[in-house]
Scaffold this motif. Structure first.
Motif, PDB file in Angstrom:
ATOM      1  N   LEU A  36       0.818  -1.205   0.000  1.00  0.00           N
ATOM      2  CA  LEU A  36       0.000   0.000   0.000  1.00  0.00           C
ATOM      3  C   LEU A  36       0.856   1.262   0.000  1.00  0.00           C
ATOM      4  O   LEU A  36       0.322   2.373  -0.080  1.00  0.00           O
ATOM      5  N   VAL A  38       2.629   2.632   2.449  1.00  0.00           N
ATOM      6  CA  VAL A  38       2.373   3.441   3.644  1.00  0.00           C
ATOM      7  C   VAL A  38       3.369   3.053   4.730  1.00  0.00           C
ATOM      8  O   VAL A  38       4.092   2.064   4.602  1.00  0.00           O
ATOM      9  N   GLN A  43      -2.359   4.449   8.409  1.00  0.00           N
ATOM     10  CA  GLN A  43      -2.331   4.820   6.997  1.00  0.00           C
ATOM     11  C   GLN A  43      -2.839   3.672   6.135  1.00  0.00           C
ATOM     12  O   GLN A  43      -3.556   3.896   5.155  1.00  0.00           O
ATOM     13  N   CYS A  47      -5.979   3.915   3.693  1.00  0.00           N
ATOM     14  CA  CYS A  47      -5.722   3.649   2.274  1.00  0.00           C
ATOM     15  C   CYS A  47      -6.637   2.533   1.768  1.00  0.00           C
ATOM     16  O   CYS A  47      -7.202   2.625   0.688  1.00  0.00           O
TER      17      CYS A  47
END
Length: 59
Positions: A36, A38, A43, A47
């Motif tokens: 992702l 992150v 987060q 996301c």
């Protein structure tokens, strides 16, 4: 695993509930964060909320 993260479960809780090693959970969480792009669980959860998984699976 991401679903359990959204529920606020710790790595230890996830490992216990899935009957797997905590190190396995850590590896999967790290992979999720990396995929992702992150840096932390919050987060990742935010996301993932933006992803249309149904559309992704239709590919």
């Amino acid at each position: 695993m991401l679903e359990r993260m959204t529920k606020g479960e710790s790595n230890k809780q996830i490992a216990y509930n899935l009957d797997i090693a905590e190190t396995t959970v850590k590896a999967h969480v790290s992979a999720i964060l990396r995929k992702l792009n992150v840096h932390n669980r919050v987060q990742a959860i935010l996301c993932a909320g933006d992803i249309d998984f149904a559309a992704y699976l239709r590919r």
